[in-house]
Design a protein around this motif. Structure first.
Motif, short mmCIF file in Angstrom:
data_model
loop_
_atom_site.label_atom_id
_atom_site.label_comp_id
_atom_site.label_asym_id
_atom_site.label_seq_id
_atom_site.Cartn_x
_atom_site.Cartn_y
_atom_site.Cartn_z
N LEU A 52 0.81 -1.21 0.00
CA LEU A 52 0.00 0.00 0.00
C LEU A 52 0.85 1.27 0.00
N PRO A 53 1.89 1.38 0.83
CA PRO A 53 2.71 2.59 0.78
C PRO A 53 3.36 2.81 -0.59
N ARG B 30 3.38 5.92 -5.71
CA ARG B 30 3.26 6.01 -7.17
C ARG B 30 2.14 6.95 -7.58
N VAL B 31 1.01 6.92 -6.86
CA VAL B 31 -0.10 7.82 -7.17
C VAL B 31 0.30 9.26 -6.92
N ASN B 32 0.93 9.52 -5.80
CA ASN B 32 1.36 10.89 -5.49
C ASN B 32 2.37 11.39 -6.51
N SER B 33 3.26 10.54 -6.94
CA SER B 33 4.25 10.92 -7.95
C SER B 33 3.56 11.26 -9.28
N ALA B 34 2.57 10.47 -9.65
CA ALA B 34 1.83 10.73 -10.89
C ALA B 34 1.07 12.04 -10.78
N LYS B 35 0.52 12.35 -9.62
CA LYS B 35 -0.20 13.62 -9.41
C LYS B 35 0.74 14.80 -9.62
N LEU B 36 1.96 14.69 -9.12
CA LEU B 36 2.92 15.78 -9.25
C LEU B 36 3.32 16.01 -10.71
N ARG B 37 3.36 14.95 -11.50
CA ARG B 37 3.76 15.06 -12.91
C ARG B 37 2.62 15.48 -13.82
#
Length: 50
Positions: free
Chosen positions: A31-32, A37-44
Protein backbone atom coordinates in the motif's frame (compact mmCIF):
# COMPACT_ATOMS: atom_id res chain seq x y z
CA UNK A 1 -12.95 -23.20 -42.66
CA UNK A 2 -11.33 -19.75 -42.74
CA UNK A 3 -8.66 -18.57 -40.32
CA UNK A 4 -11.28 -16.40 -38.62
CA UNK A 5 -13.59 -19.38 -38.17
CA UNK A 6 -10.76 -21.44 -36.72
CA UNK A 7 -9.76 -18.68 -34.30
CA UNK A 8 -13.36 -18.13 -33.23
CA UNK A 9 -13.88 -21.84 -32.67
CA UNK A 10 -10.69 -22.08 -30.60
CA UNK A 11 -11.71 -19.14 -28.41
CA UNK A 12 -15.20 -20.53 -28.01
CA UNK A 13 -13.79 -23.91 -26.96
CA UNK A 14 -11.54 -22.24 -24.39
CA UNK A 15 -14.44 -20.28 -22.93
CA UNK A 16 -16.42 -23.46 -22.41
CA UNK A 17 -13.70 -25.51 -20.73
CA UNK A 18 -14.65 -25.96 -17.07
CA UNK A 19 -11.09 -25.90 -15.77
CA UNK A 20 -9.18 -23.54 -18.02
CA UNK A 21 -5.70 -22.78 -16.70
CA UNK A 22 -5.56 -19.50 -14.79
CA UNK A 23 -3.11 -16.75 -15.60
CA UNK A 24 -0.23 -16.34 -13.20
CA UNK A 25 -1.01 -13.73 -10.58
CA UNK A 26 1.25 -10.74 -10.24
CA UNK A 27 2.49 -10.11 -6.76
CA UNK A 28 0.52 -7.27 -5.18
CA UNK A 29 2.34 -4.03 -4.41
CA UNK A 30 2.41 -2.79 -0.88
CA UNK A 31 0.00 0.00 0.00
CA UNK A 32 2.71 2.59 0.78
CA UNK A 33 4.35 1.83 -2.58
CA UNK A 34 1.05 2.28 -4.39
CA UNK A 35 0.35 5.56 -2.58
CA UNK A 36 3.81 6.85 -3.49
CA UNK A 37 3.26 6.01 -7.17
CA UNK A 38 -0.10 7.82 -7.17
CA UNK A 39 1.36 10.89 -5.49
CA UNK A 40 4.25 10.92 -7.95
CA UNK A 41 1.83 10.73 -10.89
CA UNK A 42 -0.20 13.62 -9.41
CA UNK A 43 2.92 15.78 -9.25
CA UNK A 44 3.76 15.06 -12.91
CA UNK A 45 0.21 15.70 -14.16
CA UNK A 46 -0.17 18.76 -16.41
CA UNK A 47 -3.77 19.56 -17.39
CA UNK A 48 -4.25 20.11 -21.12
CA UNK A 49 -1.17 18.10 -22.12
CA UNK A 50 -1.17 14.55 -23.36
Amino acid sequence: MTRFDQAFAAISDRMHQPFAPQARRVQASSLPSLIERVNSAKLRYRPGRS
